[in-house]
Scaffold this motif. Structure first.
Motif, PDB file in Angstrom:
ATOM      1  N   GLU A 129       0.829  -1.065   0.068  1.00  0.00           N
ATOM      2  CA  GLU A 129      -0.062   0.118   0.051  1.00  0.00           C
ATOM      3  C   GLU A 129       0.953   1.339   0.086  1.00  0.00           C
ATOM      4  O   GLU A 129       0.614   2.425  -0.626  1.00  0.00           O
ATOM      5  CB  GLU A 129      -0.776   0.097   1.233  1.00  0.00           C
ATOM      6  N   VAL A 133       2.115   1.619  -3.533  1.00  0.00           N
ATOM      7  CA  VAL A 133       1.077   2.279  -4.286  1.00  0.00           C
ATOM      8  C   VAL A 133       0.953   3.678  -4.044  1.00  0.00           C
ATOM      9  O   VAL A 133       0.710   4.520  -4.970  1.00  0.00           O
ATOM     10  CB  VAL A 133      -0.228   1.462  -4.147  1.00  0.00           C
ATOM     11  N   LEU A 134       1.040   3.946  -2.747  1.00  0.00           N
ATOM     12  CA  LEU A 134       0.858   5.361  -2.332  1.00  0.00           C
ATOM     13  C   LEU A 134       1.704   6.292  -3.083  1.00  0.00           C
ATOM     14  O   LEU A 134       1.845   7.486  -3.514  1.00  0.00           O
ATOM     15  CB  LEU A 134       0.835   5.630  -0.838  1.00  0.00           C
ATOM     16  N   ARG A 191       3.681   5.474  -5.446  1.00  0.00           N
ATOM     17  CA  ARG A 191       3.735   5.428  -6.974  1.00  0.00           C
ATOM     18  C   ARG A 191       2.597   6.575  -7.253  1.00  0.00           C
ATOM     19  O   ARG A 191       2.939   7.414  -8.259  1.00  0.00           O
ATOM     20  CB  ARG A 191       3.368   4.109  -7.512  1.00  0.00           C
ATOM     21  N   ASN A 192       1.430   6.659  -6.650  1.00  0.00           N
ATOM     22  CA  ASN A 192       0.290   7.615  -7.058  1.00  0.00           C
ATOM     23  C   ASN A 192       0.825   9.034  -6.891  1.00  0.00           C
ATOM     24  O   ASN A 192       0.668   9.768  -7.753  1.00  0.00           O
ATOM     25  CB  ASN A 192      -0.731   7.416  -6.271  1.00  0.00           C
ATOM     26  N   GLU A 193       1.532   9.035  -5.781  1.00  0.00           N
ATOM     27  CA  GLU A 193       2.106  10.556  -5.455  1.00  0.00           C
ATOM     28  C   GLU A 193       3.230  11.031  -6.616  1.00  0.00           C
ATOM     29  O   GLU A 193       3.154  12.091  -7.205  1.00  0.00           O
ATOM     30  CB  GLU A 193       2.716  10.519  -4.019  1.00  0.00           C
TER      31      GLU A 193
END
Length: 208
Positions: free
Chosen positions: A199, A202-203, A205-207
């Motif tokens: 998680e 993923v966070l 990556r999203n940022e």
């Protein structure tokens, strides 16, 4: 950096799949151990029932042995009575012989009496022989009962040893189940950590 995150994500997926496979394998192993534990418990109950039956049979044999001992004492008492009777008859015969020497006029009567006493002695001797044979049979049967008792006691010792071995195996299996449970708990905790790590990845990556 995005490709690196994707690669890390793939790696995490692979680790997660490996952990799932390992968790499934451990779950199957736990079920197998539980089944073995149930089977050992059934075997333990059967062994206890067999031990109870053997102890009951031993008590029955001991009762029979006591009865045979009583019969043996009774036969010995009868033999002593026959021996005393034989002594009495022998003394009477000696008296008859003395009477033959002192009173020839009673020779015929005394001879008949001696003959009668000899017949009685023969009958008593035959009875003694029969009693001795019966005694020998009882002694042989008593010896066989003692051998059977020793054999049953040996079987009881073997059953007790088997029960002890089964108890030790059961305790070892309980320890194995506890160890496997701890391993499953540890793997679950690792999966939670991997999920959190995933998680966070993923966070990030999203940022980015």
């Amino acid at each position: 950096m995005l490709e690196q995150c994707i690669a890390e994500e793939d790696q995490l997926f692979k680790e997660q799949e490996h952990c799932r496979d390992e968790l499934a394998s451990l779950a199957r192993l736990t079920q197998i151990k539980a089944d073995e534990r149930e089977q050992k418990s059934k075997d333990f109950l059967k062994a206890q029932l067999k031990l109870h039956n053997i102890i009951k049979e031993i008590k029955t044999k001991e009762f029979e042995i006591r009865e045979y001992k009583k019969k043996k004492k009774e036969i010995q008492r009868q033999l002593k009575g026959f021996a005393k009777m034989y002594d009495v008859i022998r003394n009477e015969r000696n008296k008859c012989v003395n009477l033959v020497h002192t009173a020839r006029q009673k020779t015929t009567e005394i001879k008949e009496r001696v003959k009668m006493l000899e017949n009685e002695m023969e009958i008593l001797r035959d009875n003694v022989i029969v009693k001795e044979r019966k005694l020998q049979k009882h002694l042989l049967k008593h010896s066989n009962n003692i051998a059977i008792k020793d054999s049953i006691q040996s079987d009881v010792c073997k059953v007790i040893a088997t029960l002890q071995e089964m108890k030790e195996k059961r305790e070892q299996q309980l320890l194995d189940v506890d160890r496997l449970t701890n391993m499953i708990t540890h793997i679950e905790e690792e999966m939670v950590q991997l999920r959190k790590k995933y998680e966070r990845a993923v966070l990030r990556r999203n940022e980015r």
